[in-house]
Motif scaffolding. Structure first.
Motif, mmCIF file in Angstrom:
data_model
loop_
_atom_site.group_PDB
_atom_site.id
_atom_site.type_symbol
_atom_site.label_atom_id
_atom_site.label_comp_id
_atom_site.label_asym_id
_atom_site.label_seq_id
_atom_site.Cartn_x
_atom_site.Cartn_y
_atom_site.Cartn_z
ATOM 1 N N LEU A 183 -22.198 -20.514 -53.388
ATOM 2 C CA LEU A 183 -22.878 -20.380 -52.107
ATOM 3 C C LEU A 183 -21.983 -20.970 -51.031
ATOM 4 O O LEU A 183 -21.454 -22.081 -51.205
ATOM 5 C CB LEU A 183 -24.211 -21.122 -52.107
ATOM 6 C CG LEU A 183 -25.367 -20.460 -52.834
ATOM 7 C CD1 LEU A 183 -26.579 -21.388 -52.857
ATOM 8 C CD2 LEU A 183 -25.734 -19.150 -52.163
ATOM 9 N N ASP A 184 -21.780 -20.224 -49.949
ATOM 10 C CA ASP A 184 -21.031 -20.691 -48.789
ATOM 11 C C ASP A 184 -21.969 -20.703 -47.595
ATOM 12 O O ASP A 184 -22.775 -19.787 -47.431
ATOM 13 C CB ASP A 184 -19.864 -19.746 -48.441
ATOM 14 C CG ASP A 184 -18.773 -19.721 -49.490
ATOM 15 O OD1 ASP A 184 -18.712 -20.647 -50.322
ATOM 16 O OD2 ASP A 184 -17.975 -18.777 -49.471
ATOM 17 N N PHE A 185 -21.843 -21.712 -46.754
ATOM 18 C CA PHE A 185 -22.630 -21.801 -45.532
ATOM 19 C C PHE A 185 -21.693 -22.185 -44.398
ATOM 20 O O PHE A 185 -20.871 -23.088 -44.541
ATOM 21 C CB PHE A 185 -23.742 -22.838 -45.713
ATOM 22 C CG PHE A 185 -24.632 -23.034 -44.519
ATOM 23 C CD1 PHE A 185 -25.064 -21.965 -43.745
ATOM 24 C CD2 PHE A 185 -25.065 -24.301 -44.180
ATOM 25 C CE1 PHE A 185 -25.899 -22.152 -42.654
ATOM 26 C CE2 PHE A 185 -25.898 -24.505 -43.093
ATOM 27 C CZ PHE A 185 -26.317 -23.428 -42.328
ATOM 28 N N TYR A 186 -21.787 -21.470 -43.279
ATOM 29 C CA TYR A 186 -20.967 -21.705 -42.095
ATOM 30 C C TYR A 186 -21.868 -22.075 -40.915
ATOM 31 O O TYR A 186 -22.099 -21.271 -40.023
ATOM 32 C CB TYR A 186 -20.153 -20.455 -41.749
ATOM 33 C CG TYR A 186 -19.101 -20.113 -42.761
ATOM 34 C CD1 TYR A 186 -17.799 -20.597 -42.619
ATOM 35 C CD2 TYR A 186 -19.392 -19.321 -43.861
ATOM 36 C CE1 TYR A 186 -16.821 -20.277 -43.549
ATOM 37 C CE2 TYR A 186 -18.422 -19.004 -44.795
ATOM 38 C CZ TYR A 186 -17.148 -19.487 -44.635
ATOM 39 O OH TYR A 186 -16.180 -19.177 -45.561
ATOM 40 N N PRO A 187 -22.404 -23.298 -40.899
ATOM 41 C CA PRO A 187 -23.311 -23.667 -39.804
ATOM 42 C C PRO A 187 -22.572 -23.898 -38.488
ATOM 43 O O PRO A 187 -21.474 -24.453 -38.463
ATOM 44 C CB PRO A 187 -23.948 -24.966 -40.300
ATOM 45 C CG PRO A 187 -22.924 -25.559 -41.209
ATOM 46 C CD PRO A 187 -22.238 -24.378 -41.859
ATOM 47 N N ARG A 188 -23.204 -23.452 -37.401
ATOM 48 C CA ARG A 188 -22.706 -23.758 -36.061
ATOM 49 C C ARG A 188 -23.330 -25.086 -35.655
ATOM 50 O O ARG A 188 -24.550 -25.236 -35.663
ATOM 51 C CB ARG A 188 -23.089 -22.644 -35.089
ATOM 52 C CG ARG A 188 -22.297 -21.368 -35.322
ATOM 53 C CD ARG A 188 -22.612 -20.311 -34.283
ATOM 54 N NE ARG A 188 -23.992 -19.849 -34.303
ATOM 55 C CZ ARG A 188 -24.465 -18.939 -35.159
ATOM 56 N NH1 ARG A 188 -23.664 -18.395 -36.051
ATOM 57 N NH2 ARG A 188 -25.728 -18.565 -35.106
ATOM 58 N N ILE A 189 -22.493 -26.034 -35.293
ATOM 59 C CA ILE A 189 -22.983 -27.368 -34.961
ATOM 60 C C ILE A 189 -23.234 -27.495 -33.461
ATOM 61 O O ILE A 189 -24.258 -27.999 -33.023
ATOM 62 C CB ILE A 189 -21.993 -28.435 -35.464
ATOM 63 C CG1 ILE A 189 -21.923 -28.332 -36.993
ATOM 64 C CG2 ILE A 189 -22.401 -29.821 -35.006
ATOM 65 C CD1 ILE A 189 -20.833 -29.113 -37.635
ATOM 66 N N ARG A 190 -22.271 -27.018 -32.677
ATOM 67 C CA ARG A 190 -22.362 -26.988 -31.217
ATOM 68 C C ARG A 190 -21.294 -26.012 -30.750
ATOM 69 O O ARG A 190 -20.456 -25.596 -31.549
ATOM 70 C CB ARG A 190 -22.156 -28.376 -30.610
ATOM 71 C CG ARG A 190 -20.788 -28.939 -30.903
ATOM 72 C CD ARG A 190 -20.621 -30.341 -30.397
ATOM 73 N NE ARG A 190 -19.270 -30.757 -30.735
ATOM 74 C CZ ARG A 190 -18.510 -31.497 -30.004
ATOM 75 N NH1 ARG A 190 -18.961 -31.968 -28.869
ATOM 76 N NH2 ARG A 190 -17.307 -31.820 -30.385
ATOM 77 N N TYR A 194 -17.894 -25.840 -35.797
ATOM 78 C CA TYR A 194 -18.659 -25.291 -36.914
ATOM 79 C C TYR A 194 -18.138 -25.908 -38.200
ATOM 80 O O TYR A 194 -17.123 -26.602 -38.218
ATOM 81 C CB TYR A 194 -18.603 -23.766 -36.946
ATOM 82 C CG TYR A 194 -17.249 -23.167 -37.266
ATOM 83 C CD1 TYR A 194 -16.941 -22.742 -38.545
ATOM 84 C CD2 TYR A 194 -16.285 -23.019 -36.275
ATOM 85 C CE1 TYR A 194 -15.707 -22.187 -38.839
ATOM 86 C CE2 TYR A 194 -15.052 -22.458 -36.557
ATOM 87 C CZ TYR A 194 -14.772 -22.044 -37.839
ATOM 88 O OH TYR A 194 -13.539 -21.509 -38.122
ATOM 89 N N ALA A 195 -18.860 -25.670 -39.269
ATOM 90 C CA ALA A 195 -18.508 -26.275 -40.554
ATOM 91 C C ALA A 195 -18.482 -25.208 -41.640
ATOM 92 O O ALA A 195 -18.936 -24.079 -41.443
ATOM 93 C CB ALA A 195 -19.515 -27.365 -40.922
ATOM 94 N N TYR A 196 -17.942 -25.582 -42.774
ATOM 95 C CA TYR A 196 -17.937 -24.764 -43.989
ATOM 96 C C TYR A 196 -18.433 -25.671 -45.099
ATOM 97 O O TYR A 196 -17.935 -26.794 -45.267
ATOM 98 C CB TYR A 196 -16.526 -24.270 -44.277
ATOM 99 C CG TYR A 196 -16.282 -23.826 -45.708
ATOM 100 C CD1 TYR A 196 -16.736 -22.604 -46.169
ATOM 101 C CD2 TYR A 196 -15.575 -24.637 -46.593
ATOM 102 C CE1 TYR A 196 -16.498 -22.200 -47.473
ATOM 103 C CE2 TYR A 196 -15.334 -24.236 -47.891
ATOM 104 C CZ TYR A 196 -15.798 -23.017 -48.322
ATOM 105 O OH TYR A 196 -15.560 -22.620 -49.610
#
Length: 169
Positions: free
Chosen positions: A83-90, A94-96
């Motif tokens: 599972l990969d997640f690429y959340p936008r923080i601001r 962003y993160a991986y």
């Protein structure tokens, strides 16, 4: 709406057609893909063949991917689920985040965890720092750092600097 009216009047307008295509791609919530790679080695070792099926969901907070991979080499086969997640923080950050599991742990690590933080610096420059933990027979910890420059749709990146350490944990 305006784009459709423009294309009704000018059906061969390249810029409008490209914009319509880009908007269609961006509006997709779900995507799937299947890929296969082959690596032929000139040292007489058997070929590495890997097949992966991926499903991607574009959520309001970032993309989420599920992937099933199978590798074949040295008369062995191995499977891995990730599972990969690429959340936008601001804006500009962003993160991986990655977690993975191989039920057989033959060619893939039995488990894997990874995370990166990406920051837009200025004028198309981007920096990142990350960590990977791979659960082979000995645990491997890897630290990554990179610096990249966007030019149009291209990203030019200095080779990622990796520091790794095996541990008996």
């Amino acid at each position: 709406h305006s784009l459709n009216r423009l294309l009704d009047q000018e059906p061969h307008n390249t810029a409008a057609l490209n914009l319509r295509k880009a908007l269609q791609v961006m509006s997709r919530t779900w995507e799937t893909s299947i890929g296969q790679s082959y690596e032929w080695l000139n040292d007489g070792n058997p070929t590495w063949i890997e097949t992966a099926a991926t499903i991607k969901y574009r959520s309001p907070v970032g993309s989420i991917l599920g992937r099933f991979s199978r590798a074949d080499r040295f008369s062995f086969s191995s499977n891995q689920m990730e599972l990969d997640f690429y959340p936008r923080i601001r804006p500009g950050t962003y993160a991986y985040i990655n977690v993975g599991y191989s039920p057989d742990g033959v060619l893939y690590p039995e488990y894997r965890f990874g995370t990166d933080l990406y920051q837009n610096l200025t004028h198309g420059w981007e920096g990142s720092a990350g960590y990977r933990r791979l659960g082979f027979s000995e645990v491997v910890n890897i630290y990554t750092f990179s610096l990249g420059k966007y030019y149009g749709n291209w990203l030019f990146s200095a080779p990622s600097t990796n520091w790794g350490r095996r541990s008996s944990c």
